[in-house]
Design a protein around this motif. Structure first.
Motif, PDB file in Angstrom:
ATOM      1  N   HIS A 152       0.825  -1.215   0.000  1.00 56.80           N
ATOM      2  CA  HIS A 152       0.000   0.000   0.000  1.00 56.80           C
ATOM      3  C   HIS A 152       0.856   1.261   0.000  1.00 56.80           C
ATOM      4  O   HIS A 152       0.521   2.253  -0.647  1.00 56.80           O
ATOM      5  N   LYS A 195     -10.852  -3.490  11.148  1.00 55.04           N
ATOM      6  CA  LYS A 195     -11.606  -3.128   9.944  1.00 55.04           C
ATOM      7  C   LYS A 195     -11.334  -4.102   8.804  1.00 55.04           C
ATOM      8  O   LYS A 195     -12.216  -4.424   8.020  1.00 55.04           O
ATOM      9  N   SER A 196     -10.094  -4.535   8.675  1.00 51.58           N
ATOM     10  CA  SER A 196      -9.767  -5.482   7.607  1.00 51.58           C
ATOM     11  C   SER A 196      -8.515  -6.264   7.939  1.00 51.58           C
ATOM     12  O   SER A 196      -7.672  -5.799   8.721  1.00 51.58           O
ATOM     13  N   ILE A 197      -8.425  -7.454   7.369  1.00 52.24           N
ATOM     14  CA  ILE A 197      -7.245  -8.317   7.510  1.00 52.24           C
ATOM     15  C   ILE A 197      -6.893  -8.827   6.119  1.00 52.24           C
ATOM     16  O   ILE A 197      -7.730  -9.413   5.435  1.00 52.24           O
ATOM     17  N   THR A 198      -5.651  -8.582   5.685  1.00 51.01           N
ATOM     18  CA  THR A 198      -5.173  -9.082   4.393  1.00 51.01           C
ATOM     19  C   THR A 198      -4.019 -10.027   4.667  1.00 51.01           C
ATOM     20  O   THR A 198      -3.005  -9.610   5.219  1.00 51.01           O
ATOM     21  N   VAL A 232      -3.185  -5.875   9.230  1.00 57.98           N
ATOM     22  CA  VAL A 232      -4.404  -5.716  10.026  1.00 57.98           C
ATOM     23  C   VAL A 232      -4.661  -4.225  10.201  1.00 57.98           C
ATOM     24  O   VAL A 232      -3.794  -3.495  10.682  1.00 57.98           O
ATOM     25  N   ASP A 271      -9.553   0.388  13.261  1.00 59.25           N
ATOM     26  CA  ASP A 271     -10.218   1.697  13.301  1.00 59.25           C
ATOM     27  C   ASP A 271     -10.250   2.148  14.761  1.00 59.25           C
ATOM     28  O   ASP A 271     -10.923   1.523  15.581  1.00 59.25           O
ATOM     29  N   THR A 317      -2.539   0.837  10.880  1.00 62.79           N
ATOM     30  CA  THR A 317      -2.172  -0.378  10.157  1.00 62.79           C
ATOM     31  C   THR A 317      -1.051  -1.105  10.882  1.00 62.79           C
ATOM     32  O   THR A 317      -0.039  -0.508  11.247  1.00 62.79           O
ATOM     33  N   LYS A 332     -10.455 -11.232  13.759  1.00 60.61           N
ATOM     34  CA  LYS A 332     -11.501 -11.219  12.734  1.00 60.61           C
ATOM     35  C   LYS A 332     -11.989  -9.788  12.553  1.00 60.61           C
ATOM     36  O   LYS A 332     -11.939  -8.993  13.494  1.00 60.61           O
ATOM     37  N   GLU A 333     -12.470  -9.475  11.385  1.00 57.66           N
ATOM     38  CA  GLU A 333     -13.075  -8.157  11.165  1.00 57.66           C
ATOM     39  C   GLU A 333     -14.210  -7.938  12.151  1.00 57.66           C
ATOM     40  O   GLU A 333     -14.996  -8.848  12.406  1.00 57.66           O
TER      41      GLU A 333
END
Lengths: 69, 69, 69, 69, 69, 69
Positions: free
Chosen positions: D42, F14-17, F25, F28, F36, F50-51
């Motif tokens: 990113h 908020k998100s996990i890639t 991870v 928020d 991040t 988990k989200e």
């Protein structure tokens, strides 16, 4: 070469998991204790790291935290 | 609280040297191996760290390097 | 000892400023470029660092950021 | 924006290798010296990093170690 | 200058404690949350940091851990 | 377990890639601010992240930089 990093824990490489950029190297330092390092795949190749090889987990003192129960 | 840091080495605090901002905490993890941590003096006070107390040296995996002879 | 840290910049120690716990070591890597390292006073003593001595600034790749103007 | 990180080494991006999460960015800082950075994909996209582009390798002083031969 | 570090938390400097090498800078990012940074005294002077001044706490993503209760 | 890391910012994942070794991870922490973290995939699994789950972004004070405009 001598380095300023205060911590060098001697052990044996237990496993290496490679991604496209980074690799996870797990070092068994004895007494049932494993230390996990994330280093670049280029470093794994450059040092010819392999499972079963003797290696040190090296950590700069300023990267070590302290925890209590 | 469970933390993502992969490495937690159990030991006993051998010495604490305080400066005005940072402190050096040496943890004896057994087998004659010492681990040195640099943390803030505020953290030493907040966790009530003292020589002889049981403590963990905690390190994020991405901070661990690997060395070979 | 070979280490996984990808970056080693050769230079000459320009100055050492010691506090009670940490020391600031400035290394001149040539071309007018200075690199500043914060390491423990114990490391300065253990490596016998002195102004004018040849030394390397060593950095793990995961600690390097990239900036653009 | 001015940042507290003490070290900024000017160079040119030589290569970028992307994984799904991290990328390896190699910066040529001149004199035959390469600096490797691991940053997020990113960040590579956000800064529009490309081979041949001028960039700085930035390192916080507390992340720099010192080594001697 | 744009930097690859993913995290920049805006706030106001609440306190600065200087040692001979490092300084502790506490930034109030609002909502009763304080962020503590350890940077060099030279950086405090170079950026002319002072209590009450607006500032950002900047952290590379690879330095952030995750904890759950 | 209490840890010496000075900074713990409470939020919601908020998100996990996930990549093969590391995961990104995003937490928020409110007020429109995202933090991040890059941690190992093993840590994501071990903490059962988990989200939508509440989590803390934890940072050692020595890893925080300060920037001003």
């Amino acid at each position: 070469m001598k380095i300023s990093a205060r911590n060098a824990l001697k052990g044996t490489i237990k496993s290496i998991t490679k991604g496209p950029v980074n690799a996870e190297v797990v070092i068994d330092i004895g007494g049932g204790v494993l230390v996990t390092a994330i280093i670049t795949v280029h470093a794994v190749e450059n040092l010819a790291l392999k499972e079963g090889k003797e290696a040190y987990a090296v950590v700069k003192a300023s990267e070590v935290m302290v925890a209590v129960e």
